[in-house]
Motif scaffolding. Structure first.
Motif, PDB file in Angstrom:
ATOM      1  N   GLN A   1       0.854  -1.194   0.000  1.00 30.98           N
ATOM      2  CA  GLN A   1       0.000   0.000   0.000  1.00 30.98           C
ATOM      3  C   GLN A   1       0.882   1.233   0.000  1.00 30.98           C
ATOM      4  OE1 GLN A   1      -2.503  -0.178   3.448  1.00 30.98           O
ATOM      5  NE2 GLN A   1      -3.719  -1.854   2.664  1.00 30.98           N
ATOM      6  N   ILE A   2       0.314   2.344  -0.464  1.00 32.26           N
ATOM      7  CA  ILE A   2       1.014   3.621  -0.380  1.00 32.26           C
ATOM      8  C   ILE A   2       0.509   4.341   0.854  1.00 32.26           C
ATOM      9  CG2 ILE A   2       1.396   5.869  -1.440  1.00 32.26           C
ATOM     10  CD1 ILE A   2       1.107   4.519  -4.161  1.00 32.26           C
ATOM     11  N   ASP A   3       1.430   4.695   1.747  1.00 29.41           N
ATOM     12  CA  ASP A   3       1.090   5.451   2.945  1.00 29.41           C
ATOM     13  C   ASP A   3       1.098   6.940   2.635  1.00 29.41           C
ATOM     14  OD1 ASP A   3       1.009   3.089   4.350  1.00 29.41           O
ATOM     15  OD2 ASP A   3       2.972   3.347   5.295  1.00 29.41           O
ATOM     16  N   ALA A   4       0.128   7.661   3.157  1.00 29.87           N
ATOM     17  CA  ALA A   4       0.115   9.112   3.055  1.00 29.87           C
ATOM     18  C   ALA A   4       1.028   9.671   4.152  1.00 29.87           C
ATOM     19  CB  ALA A   4      -1.311   9.631   3.226  1.00 29.87           C
ATOM     20  N   PRO A   5       1.631  10.808   3.953  1.00 36.75           N
ATOM     21  CA  PRO A   5       1.489  11.697   2.802  1.00 36.75           C
ATOM     22  C   PRO A   5       2.453  11.329   1.685  1.00 36.75           C
ATOM     23  CG  PRO A   5       2.890  12.749   4.411  1.00 36.75           C
ATOM     24  CD  PRO A   5       2.460  11.423   5.007  1.00 36.75           C
ATOM     25  N   VAL A   6       2.094  11.766   0.484  1.00 39.72           N
ATOM     26  CA  VAL A   6       2.964  11.657  -0.678  1.00 39.72           C
ATOM     27  C   VAL A   6       3.597  13.036  -0.860  1.00 39.72           C
ATOM     28  CG1 VAL A   6       3.051  11.254  -3.166  1.00 39.72           C
ATOM     29  CG2 VAL A   6       1.516   9.888  -1.725  1.00 39.72           C
ATOM     30  N   LEU A   7       4.918  13.075  -0.951  1.00 45.55           N
ATOM     31  CA  LEU A   7       5.622  14.354  -1.020  1.00 45.55           C
ATOM     32  C   LEU A   7       6.149  14.620  -2.419  1.00 45.55           C
ATOM     33  CD1 LEU A   7       7.691  14.138   2.274  1.00 45.55           C
ATOM     34  CD2 LEU A   7       5.478  15.221   1.914  1.00 45.55           C
ATOM     35  N   GLY A   8       5.987  15.857  -2.868  1.00 43.02           N
ATOM     36  CA  GLY A   8       6.569  16.316  -4.121  1.00 43.02           C
ATOM     37  C   GLY A   8       7.654  17.320  -3.787  1.00 43.02           C
ATOM     38  N   ARG A   9       8.822  17.157  -4.408  1.00 39.27           N
ATOM     39  CA  ARG A   9       9.928  18.070  -4.083  1.00 39.27           C
ATOM     40  C   ARG A   9      10.903  18.146  -5.247  1.00 39.27           C
ATOM     41  NH1 ARG A   9      14.708  15.640  -2.890  1.00 39.27           N
ATOM     42  NH2 ARG A   9      14.689  13.403  -2.651  1.00 39.27           N
ATOM     43  N   HIS A  10      11.781  19.137  -5.174  1.00 41.45           N
ATOM     44  CA  HIS A  10      12.879  19.228  -6.132  1.00 41.45           C
ATOM     45  C   HIS A  10      13.908  18.193  -5.715  1.00 41.45           C
ATOM     46  CE1 HIS A  10      11.370  22.754  -8.158  1.00 41.45           C
ATOM     47  NE2 HIS A  10      11.045  23.229  -6.975  1.00 41.45           N
ATOM     48  N   ALA A  11      14.136  17.209  -6.567  1.00 39.05           N
ATOM     49  CA  ALA A  11      15.038  16.118  -6.218  1.00 39.05           C
ATOM     50  C   ALA A  11      16.492  16.545  -6.320  1.00 39.05           C
ATOM     51  CB  ALA A  11      14.778  14.910  -7.117  1.00 39.05           C
ATOM     52  N   TYR A  12      16.828  17.249  -7.373  1.00 45.34           N
ATOM     53  CA  TYR A  12      18.187  17.747  -7.516  1.00 45.34           C
ATOM     54  C   TYR A  12      18.210  18.832  -8.585  1.00 45.34           C
ATOM     55  CZ  TYR A  12      18.409  14.513 -11.507  1.00 45.34           C
ATOM     56  OH  TYR A  12      18.148  13.830 -12.647  1.00 45.34           O
TER      57      TYR A  12
ATOM     58  N   VAL B   1       2.100   9.930 -13.273  1.00 44.81           N
ATOM     59  CA  VAL B   1       2.273   9.614 -11.850  1.00 44.81           C
ATOM     60  C   VAL B   1       1.195  10.314 -11.035  1.00 44.81           C
ATOM     61  CG1 VAL B   1       3.781   9.939  -9.853  1.00 44.81           C
ATOM     62  CG2 VAL B   1       4.728   9.095 -11.997  1.00 44.81           C
ATOM     63  N   ARG B   2       0.951  11.589 -11.318  1.00 45.60           N
ATOM     64  CA  ARG B   2      -0.102  12.329 -10.594  1.00 45.60           C
ATOM     65  C   ARG B   2      -1.467  11.681 -10.815  1.00 45.60           C
ATOM     66  NH1 ARG B   2       1.064  17.359  -7.569  1.00 45.60           N
ATOM     67  NH2 ARG B   2       3.287  17.624  -7.881  1.00 45.60           N
ATOM     68  N   GLU B   3      -1.750  11.262 -12.036  1.00 43.89           N
ATOM     69  CA  GLU B   3      -3.035  10.606 -12.349  1.00 43.89           C
ATOM     70  C   GLU B   3      -3.162   9.286 -11.585  1.00 43.89           C
ATOM     71  OE1 GLU B   3      -4.817   8.492 -16.253  1.00 43.89           O
ATOM     72  OE2 GLU B   3      -4.188  10.576 -16.519  1.00 43.89           O
ATOM     73  N   PHE B   4      -2.091   8.509 -11.549  1.00 48.13           N
ATOM     74  CA  PHE B   4      -2.068   7.245 -10.814  1.00 48.13           C
ATOM     75  C   PHE B   4      -2.383   7.490  -9.331  1.00 48.13           C
ATOM     76  CE2 PHE B   4       0.557   4.523  -8.063  1.00 48.13           C
ATOM     77  CZ  PHE B   4      -0.018   3.298  -8.308  1.00 48.13           C
ATOM     78  N   LEU B   5      -1.703   8.447  -8.726  1.00 45.89           N
ATOM     79  CA  LEU B   5      -1.932   8.740  -7.310  1.00 45.89           C
ATOM     80  C   LEU B   5      -3.357   9.227  -7.075  1.00 45.89           C
ATOM     81  CD1 LEU B   5       1.480  10.454  -6.549  1.00 45.89           C
ATOM     82  CD2 LEU B   5       0.728   8.185  -5.778  1.00 45.89           C
ATOM     83  N   HIS B   6      -3.842  10.078  -7.963  1.00 49.60           N
ATOM     84  CA  HIS B   6      -5.215  10.588  -7.839  1.00 49.60           C
ATOM     85  C   HIS B   6      -6.229   9.446  -7.897  1.00 49.60           C
ATOM     86  CE1 HIS B   6      -8.482  13.443  -8.085  1.00 49.60           C
ATOM     87  NE2 HIS B   6      -8.947  12.779  -9.124  1.00 49.60           N
ATOM     88  N   SER B   7      -5.953   8.424  -8.714  1.00 49.16           N
ATOM     89  CA  SER B   7      -6.884   7.295  -8.823  1.00 49.16           C
ATOM     90  C   SER B   7      -6.993   6.535  -7.499  1.00 49.16           C
ATOM     91  CB  SER B   7      -6.462   6.353  -9.943  1.00 49.16           C
ATOM     92  OG  SER B   7      -5.301   5.624  -9.610  1.00 49.16           O
ATOM     93  N   TYR B   8      -5.992   6.654  -6.628  1.00 48.91           N
ATOM     94  CA  TYR B   8      -6.025   6.045  -5.301  1.00 48.91           C
ATOM     95  C   TYR B   8      -6.424   7.041  -4.219  1.00 48.91           C
ATOM     96  CZ  TYR B   8      -4.039   1.703  -6.960  1.00 48.91           C
ATOM     97  OH  TYR B   8      -3.848   0.505  -7.611  1.00 48.91           O
ATOM     98  N   GLY B   9      -6.860   8.235  -4.640  1.00 47.59           N
ATOM     99  CA  GLY B   9      -7.292   9.240  -3.685  1.00 47.59           C
ATOM    100  C   GLY B   9      -6.150   9.887  -2.923  1.00 47.59           C
ATOM    101  N   LEU B  10      -4.947   9.847  -3.491  1.00 41.57           N
ATOM    102  CA  LEU B  10      -3.772  10.421  -2.832  1.00 41.57           C
ATOM    103  C   LEU B  10      -3.394  11.749  -3.479  1.00 41.57           C
ATOM    104  CD1 LEU B  10      -1.732   7.123  -2.690  1.00 41.57           C
ATOM    105  CD2 LEU B  10      -2.654   8.337  -0.704  1.00 41.57           C
ATOM    106  N   ASN B  11      -3.208  12.744  -2.656  1.00 38.41           N
ATOM    107  CA  ASN B  11      -2.757  14.048  -3.127  1.00 38.41           C
ATOM    108  C   ASN B  11      -1.274  14.195  -2.831  1.00 38.41           C
ATOM    109  OD1 ASN B  11      -5.326  15.014  -3.974  1.00 38.41           O
ATOM    110  ND2 ASN B  11      -5.844  15.315  -1.821  1.00 38.41           N
ATOM    111  N   VAL B  12      -0.611  14.984  -3.633  1.00 39.45           N
ATOM    112  CA  VAL B  12       0.814  15.266  -3.429  1.00 39.45           C
ATOM    113  C   VAL B  12       0.940  16.558  -2.650  1.00 39.45           C
ATOM    114  CG1 VAL B  12       3.004  15.758  -4.582  1.00 39.45           C
ATOM    115  CG2 VAL B  12       1.434  14.077  -5.566  1.00 39.45           C
ATOM    116  N   ILE B  13       1.718  16.508  -1.590  1.00 41.43           N
ATOM    117  CA  ILE B  13       2.016  17.711  -0.808  1.00 41.43           C
ATOM    118  C   ILE B  13       3.368  18.211  -1.294  1.00 41.43           C
ATOM    119  CG2 ILE B  13       2.506  18.629   1.484  1.00 41.43           C
ATOM    120  CD1 ILE B  13       0.720  16.362   2.587  1.00 41.43           C
ATOM    121  N   ASP B  14       3.374  19.391  -1.908  1.00 43.35           N
ATOM    122  CA  ASP B  14       4.619  19.942  -2.420  1.00 43.35           C
ATOM    123  C   ASP B  14       5.386  20.611  -1.284  1.00 43.35           C
ATOM    124  OD1 ASP B  14       4.430  19.304  -5.237  1.00 43.35           O
ATOM    125  OD2 ASP B  14       2.729  20.674  -5.268  1.00 43.35           O
ATOM    126  N   VAL B  15       6.648  20.226  -1.163  1.00 46.44           N
ATOM    127  CA  VAL B  15       7.508  20.790  -0.109  1.00 46.44           C
ATOM    128  C   VAL B  15       8.689  21.508  -0.728  1.00 46.44           C
ATOM    129  CG1 VAL B  15       6.833  19.152   1.663  1.00 46.44           C
ATOM    130  CG2 VAL B  15       8.773  18.620   0.201  1.00 46.44           C
TER     131      VAL B  15
END
Length: 79
Positions: free
Chosen positions: A23-34, A65-79
């Motif tokens: 399973q994917i645990d919330a929260p899902v984080l969006g960030r600048h990787a490098y 990726v965003r569409e996939f996460l949305h299909s599971y009801g998961l939002n990305v929290i941008d940090v």
């Protein structure tokens, strides 16, 4: 620039894990990787869990990726 083949392979790996009972645990984080000479590369980090096991997977931040996460009801929290 992120190659779509690499992004799709990583997303397929996450899909495979989920079919195996992860399973994917919330929260899902969006960030600048490098940052490189071409600019900043964004990533989405998910925590896959199964029983007492946790695994962090970084995915390129793409529309699929965003569409996939949305299909599971998961939002990305941008940090």
């Amino acid at each position: 620039m992120v190659h779509l083949d690499d992004a799709n392979k990583r997303l397929e790996l996450v899909r495979y894990h989920m079919q195996q009972g992860w399973q994917i645990d919330a929260p899902v984080l969006g960030r600048h990787a490098y940052l490189d000479q071409r600019g900043s590369i964004r990533a989405v980090e998910v925590v896959l869990s199964r029983l007492d096991i946790r695994q962090v997977v970084a995915l390129p931040d793409t529309p699929s990726v965003r569409e996939f996460l949305h299909s599971y009801g998961l939002n990305v929290i941008d940090v």
